[in-house]
Design a protein around this motif. Structure first.
Motif, PDB file in Angstrom:
ATOM      1  N   ILE A  93       0.845  -1.207   0.000  1.00  0.00           N
ATOM      2  CA  ILE A  93       0.000   0.000   0.000  1.00  0.00           C
ATOM      3  C   ILE A  93       0.872   1.246   0.000  1.00  0.00           C
ATOM      4  N   LYS A  94       1.950   1.229   0.767  1.00  0.00           N
ATOM      5  CA  LYS A  94       2.874   2.371   0.786  1.00  0.00           C
ATOM      6  C   LYS A  94       3.400   2.662  -0.620  1.00  0.00           C
TER       7      LYS A  94
ATOM      8  N   LEU B 256       0.978   7.416  -6.161  1.00  0.00           N
ATOM      9  CA  LEU B 256      -0.132   8.369  -6.219  1.00  0.00           C
ATOM     10  C   LEU B 256       0.357   9.786  -5.953  1.00  0.00           C
ATOM     11  N   LEU B 257       1.201   9.948  -4.944  1.00  0.00           N
ATOM     12  CA  LEU B 257       1.677  11.286  -4.581  1.00  0.00           C
ATOM     13  C   LEU B 257       2.698  11.823  -5.580  1.00  0.00           C
TER      14      LEU B 257
ATOM     15  N   LEU C 138       2.617   3.127  11.679  1.00  0.00           N
ATOM     16  CA  LEU C 138       3.413   4.341  11.908  1.00  0.00           C
ATOM     17  C   LEU C 138       4.804   4.212  11.294  1.00  0.00           C
ATOM     18  N   GLU C 139       5.395   3.025  11.384  1.00  0.00           N
ATOM     19  CA  GLU C 139       6.731   2.817  10.823  1.00  0.00           C
ATOM     20  C   GLU C 139       6.707   2.857   9.297  1.00  0.00           C
ATOM     21  N   VAL C 140       5.714   2.204   8.703  1.00  0.00           N
ATOM     22  CA  VAL C 140       5.645   2.125   7.240  1.00  0.00           C
ATOM     23  C   VAL C 140       5.459   3.501   6.620  1.00  0.00           C
ATOM     24  N   PHE C 141       4.611   4.337   7.225  1.00  0.00           N
ATOM     25  CA  PHE C 141       4.311   5.650   6.638  1.00  0.00           C
ATOM     26  C   PHE C 141       5.136   6.777   7.253  1.00  0.00           C
ATOM     27  N   HIS C 142       6.151   6.417   8.027  1.00  0.00           N
ATOM     28  CA  HIS C 142       7.022   7.409   8.650  1.00  0.00           C
ATOM     29  C   HIS C 142       7.673   8.281   7.577  1.00  0.00           C
TER      30      HIS C 142
END
Length: 213
Positions: free
Chosen positions: A117-118, A124-125, A162-166
């Motif tokens: 997902i990340k 996307l961004l 939290l770690e994945v999207f840090h």
């Protein structure tokens, strides 16, 4: 309503973020749900307000989850796949919530899913930097009859989120803190808690949003 004006909102994930869709449709009378002629809770849910150009929609994540009799395989797509099919832009908001259905499995199953997902969010961004992306953490829950559905597993899942999207350009709705502070251990929190979560969500969608009592 003003905060959502001109917005396309994609709520992707489990039943706790489906509650956001249900809450807004219940309390914003001008937002009309479309009938997809499919019974059950796991089917895509879409509501629109044409005069304000609002599309408010929820899509269930793919397996694992506890399916019902009215679950249609064609409606179950991986969240990363759905994100890959979103054009994005300043009018687009993507909110993601996964966790509860992964607690019976080894943590690396959830970790791998979130890294996929990340990667989709990063793409996307890159193509649409103005897109708003919001990650909802899992809420506190009671220990069920099956011991693996417990708060320790949920806490570890939130750590992974939290770690994945840090350091990524995403916002977090900390449902763990909200439900803990308000002393709720229900898997599906009540309307008072949903309002707090949605106030946080809408404050990320538009900076001028002011929560109402």
């Amino acid at each position: 309503m003003n905060c959502l004006k001109g917005k396309r909102v994609f709520l992707l994930g489990d039943s706790t973020i489906r509650q956001w869709w249900e809450y807004i449709v219940r309390f914003v009378k001008d937002l009309k749900p479309l009938d997809n002629h499919k019974p059950g809770k796991h089917q895509p849910k879409i509501a629109v307000n044409e005069s304000n150009d609002i599309t408010w929609q929820w899509f269930c994540h793919s397996y694992p989850f506890i399916a019902s009799a009215n679950t249609y395989p064609e409606d179950l797509k991986y969240v990363a796949t759905r994100i890959d099919n979103i054009t994005g832009g300043g009018d687009t908001v993507v909110a993601i919530s996964l966790g509860a259905h992964f607690t019976p499995f080894p943590l690396d199953v959830f970790q791998k899913r979130m890294h996929n997902i990340k990667a989709a969010v990063q793409k996307l961004l890159i193509r649409s930097p103005e897109t708003k992306v919001i990650v909802k953490l899992a809420n506190v829950r009671e220990n069920g009859a099956i011991e693996i559905f417990n708060n320790w597993s949920t806490f570890k899942i939130n750590q992974i989120l939290l770690e994945v999207f840090h350091l990524m350009d995403v916002a977090f709705v900390d449902a763990w803190d909200v439900t803990a502070v308000l002393n709720s251990k229900k898997i599906h929190p009540n309307n008072n808690i949903l309002k707090v979560e949605l106030d946080l969500f809408l404050s990320f969608v538009c900076s001028e949003y002011v929560a109402t009592v």
